[in-house]
Design a protein around this motif. Structure first.
Motif, PDB file in Angstrom:
ATOM      1  N   PHE A  35       7.911   4.788  -7.449  1.00  0.00           N
ATOM      2  CA  PHE A  35       6.558   4.326  -7.115  1.00  0.00           C
ATOM      3  C   PHE A  35       5.722   4.226  -8.389  1.00  0.00           C
ATOM      4  N   VAL A  67       2.987   2.216  -7.107  1.00  0.00           N
ATOM      5  CA  VAL A  67       3.089   1.810  -5.714  1.00  0.00           C
ATOM      6  C   VAL A  67       2.402   0.448  -5.589  1.00  0.00           C
ATOM      7  N   HIS A 106       5.553  -1.886  -1.071  1.00  0.00           N
ATOM      8  CA  HIS A 106       5.851  -0.550  -0.544  1.00  0.00           C
ATOM      9  C   HIS A 106       5.121  -0.316   0.787  1.00  0.00           C
ATOM     10  N   LEU A 161      -0.069   7.026  -4.971  1.00  0.00           N
ATOM     11  CA  LEU A 161       0.534   7.049  -3.633  1.00  0.00           C
ATOM     12  C   LEU A 161      -0.457   7.544  -2.591  1.00  0.00           C
TER      13      LEU A 161
END
Length: 191
Positions: free
Chosen positions: A11, A14, A18, A60
């Motif tokens: 990630f 990210v 995603h 994230l």
């Protein structure tokens, strides 16, 4: 029985792909919960230097804020060193003994599954879910692995493309959530 999805990766950063994969997995697999698990260090990318763990975790959390069936799990970063999927799956099997597990992987990893650490144990612990990219060829699962392929939302965007755009001074606002773009700018990542 709980149906738990596990989505590991660097990630770094990210991006919207995603988020679309997460949504497709939740819907198509009827997942109870989806855990996003940023890796400390991929065994398949030993020379890569991802952005600092705290920045990847922050991005994230920003990207998945408000998504009640998604949760960021820091265990691989806390463990440090090389992240092995079998260690993470064992932890989930211990924490959720009655659950069924679905581990999301990129289509490019299917043929390599027998090379993963303790491959037979991995195949026993989880069903694998192929995340499609535009133009992918459907590769069968090698024995003893089993799994399915997601149908929804293949998006031809990658974290490496986003890092290259940042380095070149090009906009990324349509490729990542706005809070993630702001985090990248504020922390001067990928320059």
């Amino acid at each position: 029985m709980q149906r738990i999805g596990l989505y590991g990766g660097s990630f770094d950063p990210v991006h919207l792909g995603h988020l679309l994969v997460a949504q497709a997995a939740i819907e198509e697999l009827s997942l109870t919960r989806l855990f996003l698990i940023p890796t400390a260090q991929s065994p398949f990318k030993p020379n890569s230097q991802p952005a600092p763990a705290e920045n990847r975790l922050q991005m994230l959390c920003l990207a998945f804020a408000g998504k009640t069936n998604c949760e960021v799990d820091e265990q691989e970063i806390r463990r440090g060193g090389i992240s092995y999927t079998v260690d993470t799956l064992r932890d989930y099997a211990r924490r959720f003994p009655q659950a069924e597990f679905f581990y999301l992987i990129g289509a490019d990893n299917v043929a390599k599954l027998p090379e993963w650490r303790e491959a037979t144990e991995l195949a026993r612990l989880a069903q694998f879910v192929v995340v499609p990219r535009p133009g992918d060829v459907d590769v069968p699962f090698p024995a003893p692995f089993r799994g399915v392929r997601l149908e929804g939302f293949p998006l031809g965007v990658s974290s490496s493309q986003i890092r290259a755009r940042v380095k070149a001074g090009l906009p990324i606002e349509q490729l990542v959530p706005s809070a993630v773009a702001e985090c990248i700018r504020n922390n001067r990542l990928y320059l």
